[in-house]
Design a protein around this motif. Structure first.
Motif, PDB file in Angstrom:
ATOM      1  N   HIS A 169       0.827  -1.208   0.000  1.00 26.41           N
ATOM      2  CA  HIS A 169       0.000   0.000   0.000  1.00 26.41           C
ATOM      3  C   HIS A 169       0.862   1.260   0.000  1.00 26.41           C
ATOM      4  CE1 HIS A 169      -3.453   2.550   0.793  1.00 26.41           C
ATOM      5  NE2 HIS A 169      -2.784   3.115   1.803  1.00 26.41           N
ATOM      6  N   GLN A 170       1.932   1.257   0.811  1.00 27.77           N
ATOM      7  CA  GLN A 170       2.795   2.427   0.890  1.00 27.77           C
ATOM      8  C   GLN A 170       3.525   2.660  -0.431  1.00 27.77           C
ATOM      9  OE1 GLN A 170       5.597   2.314   4.123  1.00 27.77           O
ATOM     10  NE2 GLN A 170       6.587   4.242   3.539  1.00 27.77           N
ATOM     11  N   LEU A 171       4.002   1.566  -1.052  1.00 23.12           N
ATOM     12  CA  LEU A 171       4.711   1.702  -2.330  1.00 23.12           C
ATOM     13  C   LEU A 171       3.787   2.292  -3.396  1.00 23.12           C
ATOM     14  CD1 LEU A 171       7.210   1.179  -4.106  1.00 23.12           C
ATOM     15  CD2 LEU A 171       6.329  -1.133  -4.501  1.00 23.12           C
ATOM     16  N   LYS A 172       2.576   1.781  -3.479  1.00 15.52           N
ATOM     17  CA  LYS A 172       1.630   2.290  -4.466  1.00 15.52           C
ATOM     18  C   LYS A 172       1.324   3.766  -4.232  1.00 15.52           C
ATOM     19  CE  LYS A 172      -0.660  -2.152  -5.300  1.00 15.52           C
ATOM     20  NZ  LYS A 172      -1.904  -2.942  -5.122  1.00 15.52           N
ATOM     21  N   SER A 173       1.127   4.136  -2.981  1.00 18.53           N
ATOM     22  CA  SER A 173       0.805   5.524  -2.655  1.00 18.53           C
ATOM     23  C   SER A 173       1.928   6.469  -3.068  1.00 18.53           C
ATOM     24  CB  SER A 173       0.539   5.670  -1.152  1.00 18.53           C
ATOM     25  OG  SER A 173      -0.555   4.887  -0.759  1.00 18.53           O
ATOM     26  N   GLU A 174       3.181   6.078  -2.767  1.00  9.70           N
ATOM     27  CA  GLU A 174       4.321   6.932  -3.084  1.00  9.70           C
ATOM     28  C   GLU A 174       4.557   7.026  -4.591  1.00  9.70           C
ATOM     29  OE1 GLU A 174       5.923   8.813  -1.016  1.00  9.70           O
ATOM     30  OE2 GLU A 174       4.748   8.084   0.690  1.00  9.70           O
ATOM     31  N   ILE A 175       4.353   5.938  -5.298  1.00  9.15           N
ATOM     32  CA  ILE A 175       4.527   5.956  -6.758  1.00  9.15           C
ATOM     33  C   ILE A 175       3.480   6.849  -7.398  1.00  9.15           C
ATOM     34  CG2 ILE A 175       4.358   4.559  -8.860  1.00  9.15           C
ATOM     35  CD1 ILE A 175       6.991   4.188  -7.429  1.00  9.15           C
ATOM     36  N   LEU A 176       2.237   6.779  -6.890  1.00  6.75           N
ATOM     37  CA  LEU A 176       1.167   7.611  -7.443  1.00  6.75           C
ATOM     38  C   LEU A 176       1.391   9.091  -7.160  1.00  6.75           C
ATOM     39  CD1 LEU A 176      -1.957   5.386  -6.662  1.00  6.75           C
ATOM     40  CD2 LEU A 176      -0.891   5.809  -8.897  1.00  6.75           C
ATOM     41  N   LYS A 177       2.171   9.403  -6.128  1.00  2.00           N
ATOM     42  CA  LYS A 177       2.527  10.802  -5.878  1.00  2.00           C
ATOM     43  C   LYS A 177       3.462  11.319  -6.968  1.00  2.00           C
ATOM     44  CE  LYS A 177       2.070  10.654  -0.836  1.00  2.00           C
ATOM     45  NZ  LYS A 177       2.799  10.733   0.459  1.00  2.00           N
ATOM     46  N   LEU A 178       4.314  10.432  -7.488  1.00  7.42           N
ATOM     47  CA  LEU A 178       5.212  10.817  -8.581  1.00  7.42           C
ATOM     48  C   LEU A 178       4.458  10.929  -9.892  1.00  7.42           C
ATOM     49  CD1 LEU A 178       8.333   8.552  -7.854  1.00  7.42           C
ATOM     50  CD2 LEU A 178       8.078  10.987  -7.359  1.00  7.42           C
ATOM     51  N   ASP A 179       3.504   9.996 -10.102  1.00 11.86           N
ATOM     52  CA  ASP A 179       2.720   9.973 -11.342  1.00 11.86           C
ATOM     53  C   ASP A 179       1.338   9.440 -10.992  1.00 11.86           C
ATOM     54  OD1 ASP A 179       1.563   9.620 -13.805  1.00 11.86           O
ATOM     55  OD2 ASP A 179       3.209   8.474 -14.683  1.00 11.86           O
ATOM     56  N   SER A 180       0.365  10.329 -10.964  1.00 11.44           N
ATOM     57  CA  SER A 180      -0.982   9.946 -10.512  1.00 11.44           C
ATOM     58  C   SER A 180      -1.654   8.944 -11.440  1.00 11.44           C
ATOM     59  CB  SER A 180      -1.863  11.196 -10.371  1.00 11.44           C
ATOM     60  OG  SER A 180      -1.965  11.875 -11.625  1.00 11.44           O
ATOM     61  N   GLU A 181      -1.165   8.821 -12.685  1.00 11.47           N
ATOM     62  CA  GLU A 181      -1.782   7.895 -13.644  1.00 11.47           C
ATOM     63  C   GLU A 181      -0.947   6.633 -13.843  1.00 11.47           C
ATOM     64  OE1 GLU A 181      -2.724   9.848 -17.273  1.00 11.47           O
ATOM     65  OE2 GLU A 181      -3.797  11.496 -16.307  1.00 11.47           O
ATOM     66  N   ALA A 182       0.065   6.455 -13.004  1.00 10.29           N
ATOM     67  CA  ALA A 182       0.903   5.254 -13.111  1.00 10.29           C
ATOM     68  C   ALA A 182       0.108   4.018 -12.716  1.00 10.29           C
ATOM     69  CB  ALA A 182       2.134   5.392 -12.230  1.00 10.29           C
ATOM     70  N   SER A 183       0.474   2.878 -13.289  1.00 10.05           N
ATOM     71  CA  SER A 183      -0.154   1.599 -12.930  1.00 10.05           C
ATOM     72  C   SER A 183       0.919   0.630 -12.444  1.00 10.05           C
ATOM     73  CB  SER A 183      -0.902   1.004 -14.129  1.00 10.05           C
ATOM     74  OG  SER A 183      -0.017   0.745 -15.202  1.00 10.05           O
ATOM     75  N   LEU A 184       0.599  -0.101 -11.371  1.00 13.29           N
ATOM     76  CA  LEU A 184       1.546  -1.032 -10.767  1.00 13.29           C
ATOM     77  C   LEU A 184       1.009  -2.456 -10.826  1.00 13.29           C
ATOM     78  CD1 LEU A 184       1.878   1.833  -9.136  1.00 13.29           C
ATOM     79  CD2 LEU A 184       3.297   0.446  -7.611  1.00 13.29           C
ATOM     80  N   GLU A 185       1.898  -3.386 -11.101  1.00 13.18           N
ATOM     81  CA  GLU A 185       1.557  -4.814 -11.049  1.00 13.18           C
ATOM     82  C   GLU A 185       2.598  -5.488 -10.150  1.00 13.18           C
ATOM     83  OE1 GLU A 185       1.266  -8.756 -13.933  1.00 13.18           O
ATOM     84  OE2 GLU A 185       1.355  -6.743 -14.810  1.00 13.18           O
ATOM     85  N   ILE A 186       2.144  -6.076  -9.059  1.00  9.37           N
ATOM     86  CA  ILE A 186       3.052  -6.694  -8.095  1.00  9.37           C
ATOM     87  C   ILE A 186       2.892  -8.211  -8.153  1.00  9.37           C
ATOM     88  CG2 ILE A 186       3.699  -6.856  -5.656  1.00  9.37           C
ATOM     89  CD1 ILE A 186       2.660  -4.034  -5.257  1.00  9.37           C
ATOM     90  N   ASN A 187       3.982  -8.895  -8.463  1.00 13.45           N
ATOM     91  CA  ASN A 187       3.999 -10.360  -8.502  1.00 13.45           C
ATOM     92  C   ASN A 187       4.857 -10.870  -7.350  1.00 13.45           C
ATOM     93  OD1 ASN A 187       2.554 -10.619 -11.048  1.00 13.45           O
ATOM     94  ND2 ASN A 187       4.394  -9.778 -11.983  1.00 13.45           N
ATOM     95  N   THR A 188       4.297 -11.758  -6.563  1.00 20.11           N
ATOM     96  CA  THR A 188       4.991 -12.276  -5.388  1.00 20.11           C
ATOM     97  C   THR A 188       5.110 -13.792  -5.472  1.00 20.11           C
ATOM     98  OG1 THR A 188       4.197 -10.467  -3.997  1.00 20.11           O
ATOM     99  CG2 THR A 188       4.918 -12.462  -2.875  1.00 20.11           C
ATOM    100  N   VAL A 189       6.275 -14.304  -5.108  1.00 23.67           N
ATOM    101  CA  VAL A 189       6.516 -15.744  -5.053  1.00 23.67           C
ATOM    102  C   VAL A 189       6.990 -16.086  -3.652  1.00 23.67           C
ATOM    103  CG1 VAL A 189       7.856 -17.671  -5.962  1.00 23.67           C
ATOM    104  CG2 VAL A 189       7.125 -15.836  -7.497  1.00 23.67           C
ATOM    105  N   ASP A 190       6.280 -16.998  -2.974  1.00 24.18           N
ATOM    106  CA  ASP A 190       6.730 -17.405  -1.641  1.00 24.18           C
ATOM    107  C   ASP A 190       7.773 -18.513  -1.771  1.00 24.18           C
ATOM    108  OD1 ASP A 190       5.459 -19.973  -1.829  1.00 24.18           O
ATOM    109  OD2 ASP A 190       3.558 -19.011  -1.343  1.00 24.18           O
ATOM    110  N   PRO A 191       8.513 -18.814  -0.720  1.00 25.46           N
ATOM    111  CA  PRO A 191       9.602 -19.798  -0.794  1.00 25.46           C
ATOM    112  C   PRO A 191       9.170 -21.166  -1.289  1.00 25.46           C
ATOM    113  CG  PRO A 191       9.761 -18.525   1.236  1.00 25.46           C
ATOM    114  CD  PRO A 191       8.468 -18.146   0.599  1.00 25.46           C
ATOM    115  N   GLU A 192       8.012 -21.652  -0.834  1.00 20.94           N
ATOM    116  CA  GLU A 192       7.567 -22.983  -1.233  1.00 20.94           C
ATOM    117  C   GLU A 192       7.234 -23.030  -2.718  1.00 20.94           C
ATOM    118  OE1 GLU A 192       7.520 -25.861   0.398  1.00 20.94           O
ATOM    119  OE2 GLU A 192       8.569 -24.770   1.969  1.00 20.94           O
TER     120      GLU A 192
END
Length: 300
Positions: free
Chosen positions: A100-123
């Protein structure tokens, strides 16, 4: 004599003996590199988060780095900037608050930016790595069975050595130069194995046909059959490899970042594949066949 005729009249069996030394040296270098450095796995194969950001403004890495400092996970983080995109690789999994914090800060730099976060757990990362290994091993086993039935076991051994040689040398290059290994790399390796075995089978099929009509009293007779068979198919192998190589090269130069490692692996693998089909597989079959005791070589 033209360069084409010189190529067709090469002693491939004799050259193959020298190529064994070259390939063994590369293999040793690869084993050392993998033992010391290992592979540079992407988020596909190790735990972590990968964030792909599309900007509508010109945003630099320097503008994003303070945000990562605020998150407290700057160490080990890799930023890959692009024209209007940016990829951030975290070596640990981002929790919900950090997302949430990363998205908020990125949108402050560019309000129309889009983020896609991909996460892989150890297993999941461990399971993907194991499945990738099984994919290569099972495909190799299937090829051994097919070639053994279609031809004979000596052809199968020579073919599997050649294709594993190609796959391992591609892995070696990626290890030495610390290139990122992701799922598209595994797809490229399996594709390379397919092209390698295809070229090798074409040559083996011609060897089998020539065995039916040629005398095979001595090792020299057998070597002549191998050299003749490779000469009859070498241009076809080179043309096939060249056409795919050109396509893969332009994908590498002009394609997007998502297929860059796939294209690079294909370019490297196609070169090794053409080399091994001509100078490794057929000469190796000759070595195995010529060791038959107390019986002349004959068609399977």
């Amino acid at each position: 004599m033209s360069s084409k005729n010189k190529l067709l009249n090469l002693d491939f069996v004799r050259i193959g003996r020298r190529c064994y030394t070259f390939s063994i040296i590369l293999t040793i270098i690869g084993v050392i590199s993998l033992a010391v450095f290992g592979l540079n796995y992407s988020v596909d194969f190790k735990a972590g988060s990968n964030v792909d950001i599309s900007f509508t403004k010109s945003i630099t890495s320097e503008q994003v780095e303070p945000i990562l400092e605020e998150l407290g996970i700057q160490e080990g983080t890799k930023i890959t900037p692009g024209a209007d995109r940016m990829s951030i690789r975290f070596e640990e999994v981002l929790d919900e608050d950090q997302d949430h914090q990363l998205k908020s800060e990125i949108l402050k730099l560019d309000s129309e930016a889009s983020l896609e976060i991909n996460t892989v757990d150890p297993e999941m990362a461990k399971e993907l790595a194991i499945n990738a290994m099984w994919a290569v091993l099972l495909s190799s086993l299937g090829i051994i069975v097919y070639v053994s039935i279609r031809f004979e076991w000596r052809f199968a051994v020579a073919a599997i050595v050649a294709l594993l040689h190609d796959a391992f040398l591609v892995v070696t290059v990626f290890s030495i130069f610390r290139l990122e290994v992701d799922l598209t790399f595994i797809i490229a390796v399996l594709t390379i194995i397919g092209y390698s075995i295809n070229d090798t089978i074409v040559i083996f099929d011609r060897i089998r046909e020539n065995l039916r009509f040629a005398k095979q009293k001595t090792r020299e007779d057998l070597a002549d059959i191998v050299n003749k068979s490779v000469s009859q198919t070498i241009m076809r192998s080179l043309y096939t490899a060249l056409t795919v190589f050109i396509a893969a090269l332009f994908l590498l130069l002009l394609g997007g970042a998502s297929i860059k490692m796939f294209s690079l692996a294909m370019v490297i693998g196609l070169l090794f594949g053409a080399y091994s089909s001509i100078f490794i597989a057929s000469p190796l079959w000759f070595v195995l066949k010529s060791k038959q005791k107390n019986k002349p070589a004959k068609a399977s």
